[in-house]
Design an enzyme around this catalytic site. Structure first.
Site, PDB file in Angstrom:
ATOM      1  N   SER A  52       0.843  -1.211   0.000  1.00  0.00           N
ATOM      2  CA  SER A  52       0.000   0.000   0.000  1.00  0.00           C
ATOM      3  C   SER A  52       0.870   1.249   0.000  1.00  0.00           C
ATOM      4  CB  SER A  52      -0.969  -0.036   1.189  1.00  0.00           C
ATOM      5  OG  SER A  52      -0.288  -0.038   2.423  1.00  0.00           O
ATOM      6  N   ARG A  53       1.174   1.773   1.157  1.00  0.00           N
ATOM      7  CA  ARG A  53       2.100   2.895   1.287  1.00  0.00           C
ATOM      8  C   ARG A  53       2.970   2.643   2.511  1.00  0.00           C
ATOM      9  NH1 ARG A  53       0.997   3.847  -3.180  1.00  0.00           N
ATOM     10  NH2 ARG A  53       0.237   5.769  -4.124  1.00  0.00           N
TER      11      ARG A  53
ATOM     12  N   GLU B 124      10.988   6.497   0.410  1.00  0.00           N
ATOM     13  CA  GLU B 124      11.353   5.782  -0.820  1.00  0.00           C
ATOM     14  C   GLU B 124      12.241   6.688  -1.646  1.00  0.00           C
ATOM     15  OE1 GLU B 124       7.849   4.446  -2.844  1.00  0.00           O
ATOM     16  OE2 GLU B 124       7.179   3.272  -1.138  1.00  0.00           O
TER      17      GLU B 124
ATOM     18  N   HIS C  38       8.723  -0.542  -5.029  1.00  0.00           N
ATOM     19  CA  HIS C  38       7.413   0.037  -5.385  1.00  0.00           C
ATOM     20  C   HIS C  38       7.052  -0.317  -6.841  1.00  0.00           C
ATOM     21  CE1 HIS C  38       4.490   3.502  -4.199  1.00  0.00           C
ATOM     22  NE2 HIS C  38       3.885   2.627  -4.981  1.00  0.00           N
TER      23      HIS C  38
END
Ligand code: GLV
Length: 326
Positions: free
Chosen positions: A236-237, A266, A285
């Site tokens: 997700s995040r 990130e 990601h």
């Protein structure tokens, strides 16, 4: 005709679509995202922007982007833009719902299985000469089949993960802001509170969008509530997990492992202690990164841009500016 700033080279024919619709494309040529000063400069002259989750729109940037009518994110998530601020500025914000759920669920399952069966660690060991013989005890992992999967957020992606779990005869639990009786029936999933789900699941997979309520949803108390053998999967995040607490949980053996496609920040700096944990898999990601899906995402973003520049409502609005810029 409008000027469209595109903040990274994208997959497929999206830029041709923009040109065919009569627009001028200002494509950022770098492999890395445009730095903040470059964003200010390029957006000052742009009528539309096709952007990535790496392009952060502060309120100052919205203010200096005086001609901008639409921010078309090439992503389903939009935590890089505040929809209310965009609305107040008269700017449409759009995303790419629908197209990436199955591809993201594929990657979620790849991470889950890789973590359960030590795919990455055993590959690394094999290349380093560690394969001496067939071993009755090396790289023992956890069964995925018939295990319990806890899905946090039964949205499009969570549901696609649940469908895959059925093929592995997994028991599926889910939690979220509210129960979804219809989805529950269709997926043979059972509602649990978050503490119940954490205590009962062998795998916990996060599919919450990032907002103030979901930030650090999984912190020290939640990690401590998980089974000691459990594997946490996050596509997700990164900010949904309190990463310092995750490091403590992995080092302290509170959980069995983690498989992460997203981190905070990130990219994750190479000195970060997460890399030192043997029971962690990290991918950069890439959960939606298939040729077809990234191509469809870019095409959707281009369609959103074209609609707004032609004075129509975009097909995938996230906000609804009361007075869109003309
Ligand atoms: C990627 O993370 C997305 O939100 O599409």
């Amino acid at each position: 005709m409008g000027r469209v700033f595109v903040s990274r080279r994208v997959q497929g024919g999206a830029l041709d679509t923009l040109v065919a619709a009569g627009h001028e494309v200002d494509l950022w040529p770098g492999e890395l995202p445009p730095p903040p000063e470059a964003l200010v400069e390029h957006l000052a002259g742009a009528d539309a922007a096709m952007t990535m989750v790496t392009d952060r729109f502060s309120s100052a940037l919205l203010a200096t982007s005086a001609r901008l009518k639409v921010i078309a994110n090439v992503a389903v998530g939009y935590d890089n833009v505040d929809p209310a601020e965009a609305s107040a500025a008269g700017i449409w914000l759009t995303n790419t719902p629908g197209v990436l759920a199955e591809t993201t669920a594929d990657h979620t399952f790849a991470l889950l299985m890789a973590a359960a069966r030590h795919v990455v660690a055993s590959d690394r060991d094999t290349r380093a000469g560690g394969w001496k013989t067939w071993s009755p005890t090396a790289f023992l992992g956890s069964d995925v089949h018939h295990a319990t999967l806890g899905i946090v957020g039964l949205g499009e992606i969570g549901q696609a993960v649940a469908r895959r779990a059925a093929g592995f005869a997994m028991k599926v639990l889910y939690t979220g802001r509210m129960p979804h009786p219809d989805r529950e029936r269709a997926l043979n999933a059972e509602w649990r509170t978050l503490p119940e789900l954490l205590a009962q699941s062998d795998f916990v997979s996060l599919h919450a969008s990032l907002n103030p309520e979901s930030r650090h949803l999984i912190g020290a108390p939640q990690l401590a509530a998980m089974k000691r053998s459990a594997i946490l999967v996050n596509t997700s995040r990164g900010q949904v997990v309190d990463q310092d607490a995750l490091v403590a949980a992995l080092q302290g053996g509170w959980i069995g492992g983690a498989a992460l496609d997203v981190t905070d920040p990130e990219p994750l700096p190479l000195i970060h202690p997460l890399y030192a944990s043997p029971n962690v898999i990290i991918t950069p990601h890439i959960a939606s990164a298939s040729f077809d899906t990234r191509s469809r995402m870019a095409a959707m973003a281009a369609a959103n841009v074209v609609a707004v520049l032609e004075g129509r409502e975009p097909p995938n609005p996230v906000n609804r500016p009361p007075r869109p810029r003309a």
